[in-house]
Design an enzyme around this catalytic site. Sequence first.
Site, PDB file in Angstrom:
ATOM      1  N   GLU A 242       1.073  -1.671   0.225  1.00  0.00           N
ATOM      2  CA  GLU A 242       0.173  -0.098   0.374  1.00  0.00           C
ATOM      3  C   GLU A 242       1.011   1.717   0.018  1.00  0.00           C
ATOM      4  O   GLU A 242       1.815   1.121   0.950  1.00  0.00           O
ATOM      5  CB  GLU A 242      -0.689   0.029   1.555  1.00  0.00           C
ATOM      6  CG  GLU A 242      -1.875   1.172   1.043  1.00  0.00           C
ATOM      7  CD  GLU A 242      -3.052   1.649   2.277  1.00  0.00           C
ATOM      8  OE1 GLU A 242      -2.928   0.322   3.061  1.00  0.00           O
ATOM      9  OE2 GLU A 242      -3.815   2.358   1.663  1.00  0.00           O
TER      10      GLU A 242
ATOM     11  N   GLY B 199       3.609   1.509  10.807  1.00  0.00           N
ATOM     12  CA  GLY B 199       2.575   0.905  12.030  1.00  0.00           C
ATOM     13  C   GLY B 199       2.816  -0.637  11.488  1.00  0.00           C
ATOM     14  O   GLY B 199       3.679  -0.984  12.561  1.00  0.00           O
TER      15      GLY B 199
ATOM     16  N   MET C 153       0.464  -3.089   8.665  1.00  0.00           N
ATOM     17  CA  MET C 153      -0.297  -2.959   7.345  1.00  0.00           C
ATOM     18  C   MET C 153      -1.260  -3.902   7.479  1.00  0.00           C
ATOM     19  O   MET C 153      -0.645  -5.614   7.645  1.00  0.00           O
ATOM     20  CB  MET C 153       0.683  -3.360   6.414  1.00  0.00           C
ATOM     21  CG  MET C 153       0.056  -3.551   5.382  1.00  0.00           C
ATOM     22  SD  MET C 153      -0.668  -2.204   3.999  1.00  0.00           S
ATOM     23  CE  MET C 153      -1.995  -2.516   3.303  1.00  0.00           C
ATOM     24  N   GLU C 154      -2.526  -3.271   6.826  1.00  0.00           N
ATOM     25  CA  GLU C 154      -3.397  -4.956   6.894  1.00  0.00           C
ATOM     26  C   GLU C 154      -3.785  -5.887   5.603  1.00  0.00           C
ATOM     27  O   GLU C 154      -4.961  -6.797   5.855  1.00  0.00           O
ATOM     28  CB  GLU C 154      -4.939  -3.857   7.252  1.00  0.00           C
ATOM     29  CG  GLU C 154      -5.007  -3.235   5.830  1.00  0.00           C
ATOM     30  CD  GLU C 154      -4.712  -2.141   5.917  1.00  0.00           C
ATOM     31  OE1 GLU C 154      -3.926  -1.692   6.311  1.00  0.00           O
ATOM     32  OE2 GLU C 154      -5.577  -1.021   4.888  1.00  0.00           O
TER      33      GLU C 154
ATOM     34  N   HIS D 218      -6.563  -2.398  14.778  1.00  0.00           N
ATOM     35  CA  HIS D 218      -6.566  -0.965  13.850  1.00  0.00           C
ATOM     36  C   HIS D 218      -6.480  -2.121  12.690  1.00  0.00           C
ATOM     37  O   HIS D 218      -7.590  -2.152  11.309  1.00  0.00           O
ATOM     38  CB  HIS D 218      -5.896   0.392  13.922  1.00  0.00           C
ATOM     39  CG  HIS D 218      -5.620   0.538  12.668  1.00  0.00           C
ATOM     40  ND1 HIS D 218      -6.205   1.666  12.820  1.00  0.00           N
ATOM     41  CD2 HIS D 218      -5.160   0.133  11.306  1.00  0.00           C
ATOM     42  CE1 HIS D 218      -6.467   3.077  11.361  1.00  0.00           C
ATOM     43  NE2 HIS D 218      -5.850   1.295  10.900  1.00  0.00           N
ATOM     44  N   GLU D 219      -5.630  -3.014  12.361  1.00  0.00           N
ATOM     45  CA  GLU D 219      -5.844  -3.916  11.602  1.00  0.00           C
ATOM     46  C   GLU D 219      -6.329  -5.381  11.334  1.00  0.00           C
ATOM     47  O   GLU D 219      -6.643  -4.974  10.193  1.00  0.00           O
ATOM     48  CB  GLU D 219      -3.597  -4.066  11.992  1.00  0.00           C
ATOM     49  CG  GLU D 219      -2.575  -3.258  11.819  1.00  0.00           C
ATOM     50  CD  GLU D 219      -3.491  -1.925  10.723  1.00  0.00           C
ATOM     51  OE1 GLU D 219      -3.030  -1.836   9.370  1.00  0.00           O
ATOM     52  OE2 GLU D 219      -2.627  -1.186  10.776  1.00  0.00           O
TER      53      GLU D 219
ATOM     54  N   GLU E 208      -9.571   3.925   6.312  1.00  0.00           N
ATOM     55  CA  GLU E 208      -9.022   5.070   7.355  1.00  0.00           C
ATOM     56  C   GLU E 208      -9.966   5.514   8.038  1.00  0.00           C
ATOM     57  O   GLU E 208      -9.544   5.372   9.788  1.00  0.00           O
ATOM     58  CB  GLU E 208      -7.384   5.808   7.190  1.00  0.00           C
ATOM     59  CG  GLU E 208      -6.367   5.382   6.097  1.00  0.00           C
ATOM     60  CD  GLU E 208      -6.163   3.485   6.417  1.00  0.00           C
ATOM     61  OE1 GLU E 208      -6.246   3.217   7.678  1.00  0.00           O
ATOM     62  OE2 GLU E 208      -5.517   3.009   5.477  1.00  0.00           O
TER      63      GLU E 208
HETATM   64  N1  B3K Z   1      -3.003   0.943   5.516  1.00  0.00           N
HETATM   65  C1  B3K Z   1      -1.175   1.196   6.264  1.00  0.00           C
HETATM   66  C2  B3K Z   1      -0.723   2.176   6.127  1.00  0.00           C
HETATM   67  C3  B3K Z   1      -0.277   2.588   4.857  1.00  0.00           C
HETATM   68  C4  B3K Z   1       0.660   3.542   4.485  1.00  0.00           C
HETATM   69  C5  B3K Z   1       1.125   3.123   3.557  1.00  0.00           C
HETATM   70  N2  B3K Z   1       1.980   4.300   2.716  1.00  0.00           N
HETATM   71  C6  B3K Z   1      -1.676   0.499   7.226  1.00  0.00           C
HETATM   72  C7  B3K Z   1      -2.700   1.382   8.419  1.00  0.00           C
HETATM   73  O1  B3K Z   1      -4.319   2.510   8.395  1.00  0.00           O
HETATM   74  O2  B3K Z   1      -4.115   0.379   9.017  1.00  0.00           O
HETATM   75 ZN    ZN Z   2      -5.827   2.027   8.658  1.00  0.00          ZN
END
Ligand code: B3K
Ligand code: ZN
Length: 897
Positions: free
Chosen positions: A127, A267, A269-270, A303-304, A326
């Site tokens: 992502e 942090g 990634m899902e 969150h993930e 998000e």
């Molecule tokens: N969806 C990812 C974030 C990706 C960032 C890419 N630069 C983490 C999150 O918001 O859960």
């Molecule tokens: Zn997220």
Amino acid sequence: MRDPTPKTVYLKDYTPPPFIVEAIDLDIDLRDDHARVRSRLAIRRNPNMRPSTGPLVLDGDELALESVKLNGRPLAQDEYRLDAQRLIIPQTPDALALETVVRIHPHQNTQLMGLYASKDGFFTQCEPEGFRRITFFIDRPDVMARYTTTIHADKARYPYLLSNGNLIAQGDEGSGRHWARWEDPFPKPSYLFAMVAAKLDRLEDTFITRSGKRARLQIYVEPGKLDQAGFAMQALKKAMKWDEDVFGLELDLDQYMIVAVGDFNMGAMENKGLNIFNTKYVLARPDIATDLDFQHIDRVVAHEYFHNWTGNRVTCRDWFQLSLKEGLTVFREQEFGADMYSRPVQRICEVRHLRATQFPEDAGPMAHPVRPQSYMEISNFYTATVYEKGAEVVRMIHTLIGKENFRKGMDLYFRRHDGQAVTCDDFVQAMQDASGVDLTQFKRWYDQAGTPVLDVSDHYDPTTQRYTLTVKQSCPPTPGQPEKLPFHIPLALGLLDRDGQDIPLWLEGDDAAHPPAGDGAPGSTTRVLSVTQPEQTFTFLRVPAKPVPSLLRGFSAPVHVRYPYSDQALAHLMAHDSDPFNRWEAGQRMATDLILKGIAELKAGRDLVVPESFVGAMARLLKGDEGYGPRDPAFAAEALSLPDENFIAEQMEVVDPDAIHAVRTRLARILAEHLRDEFSHAYRAHAVPGPYSPDAASAGKRALRNRCLAYLAETQDPQALRLAFVQFETADNMTDAMAALSILTHFDCPEREQALEAFYARWKDEPLVVDKWLRVQATSRLPDTLEKVKRLTEHPAFSIKNPNKVYSLIGAFSTGNHVRFHAADGAGYQFLADQVIILDKLNPQVAARLARAFDRWRKFDGGRQAHARAALERIRDTAGLSKDVAEIVTKALGGSF
Ligand code: B3K
Ligand code: ZN
């Protein structure tokens, strides 16, 4: 990687994809110095786009193409075109099988986007646009395909081969190598692809879903660190249970994996069924992680996991809709946090964070709506606005339509859109349809940037017992949006009488038979007013005496409220407001006013005057209502914290960082001297007996105790510094050790050096603890901090290639050390420019994030502005600058924000 002419992408130009990919069969062969990726795509023209004859365009970045076949036939060189970013096939049938073979270089991938090598193996991050760095693909979220992934690697060095979905086959293949094949049953956008080939340790558990399905849970960590993975596993199970209970959402997979890696840009990634996490949000043990670290793990794991529905099952049509997943997922994570910890304290921390990050963003050169209308580099838009303000927008819907309707809206959203890639409008439509509340005007929150201001005035008429509030809304101009239309703002409020009791609220025009959905009913003590006009009045009836208004309870909208509160009124709210958020808020207002006044006094050569009402309020917080000690120590710890320097800076016309620092520190010292006995007493009274536990109650006590210790140190009494040192040495947990070290770092005393040295000697092999060691030095208020930070960039503990190290040292200095970063001689700015330029060659995403520390440069005096401008121009003029950093610096230099 370097795009000579970065283009701006516009939301208004969105068109559906001309081709769709139904299935992808990937074969990834990992070798010592490269990887070979073979992909077979089942492609057909998008039936909704007929008639169409256009070329097939695939995205690709840093891929060395070895061969390309269409329906099994190798294409000659004149049958396709290749440029730095695309593979174009002009002539294709309506349905085709496309096979490409590419070579990539994971070991040289310092961007950490796509497939890259880290200490224990290979990991991915796709992502938003990393998949194109693995293979040629239509790399956009509205192209959803079924994935089969086969991975080959050395068996001894990379015993685990993982990808999304279910393991369907595996085996050995000679020369000490093995392979594994995974199949993901759910069609997904490419940004959710993941694979891992690594030597790791695995923690396993199971979760029985509410429909009785047994799911295998696995957490993979660096060898030897299994004892640090247990808390994250519990967090995962709590999150799964909570999503079932609160939203009726169940895990849809047989297997759910989390892999921790130390080199990671953000942090976590899902990725579907295979979350990849920064070690920071997985690894924890009482001696190496603080209460806050534990809390963050709970929240990030949740969150993930929550993304599995809000993001993965229902995904984004395009990246402008990023907040669809998000904002909603942050809101869900916040609600989870509120249910797991103290709701008011969580809310206070969230609002403090919003004000520290999103409000300045909304007032600066990068201001953009929750749904941006354009971008040069989408990676720059994983912002506080998209995440945190996006969550506030979802929360406002929740407030306006009420909890039950919100749940109905979520159910409808999934019924309508499961398996689809949709827009923020689709989400709001589901909420509107389920609740019957018209959200047309509300939708402006998605498209207008800037933080609205509510100017509130009031009038009380004792003869009629009517109390009238007049609310005017406005919103400052932001880049590209000089004028704004009025927002639909939920304004939750209460009225306090002279004794501090809430008054029942009867509004003129109340229709008792039809109370508006979501509002407190007529006669209740908190009501939600719908502010929709530029100016509006609300009249309350049967108000026996002039009340004190408690405005924006629970921070019901992301706005600034201006109301001419007297100190007395604020003290009244601090002592009595039934809304804990506003009790905290009243104290923050008082402290902010005091500091701003003190800055003016300082300029006139006078010392800060601290009124007795403020000291008294602080003393009451420490003592609480029942006996000695507040009922909620965690709340008291928050209420005793002074607004930070960044926040105060935002309240000033022209920022004077030295004056802010001097006055804020002076205020802390005056409080410490007045309340020395109270702080000492509370420090002793809140010792937490027994073995460490990160639960909310114990953590709250530690927070209050450490806040007291920090105040005591402000007296600069050698005994107080000694006390901090003793705590540092004897602590059996990282929270107390780190709190003591964070105090000592500000004082030039022998204990400081001794503690820092001992800390490093003990923890130099724990990267996450070394990050804390770097951060605590970078945020020291001592005047030679920049020199020390520069020296630390040469220290073996630091590596510019590791994002955690960069954020801990350079990021912490530039965003967490207001007075030293904004030094009048411009040395802080020069240092940051140097680091951004070096880092841009390695990792543009992280470099761009660092460069954001320049955002507010126009708020400073002419001298500082000149230094900042020179630093920004030097970055801008660097040859081969990435579009990530180019976007940030050109926006910072352009316009007047
Ligand atoms: N969806 C990812 C974030 C990706 C960032 C890419 N630069 C983490 C999150 O918001 O859960
Ligand atoms: Zn997220």
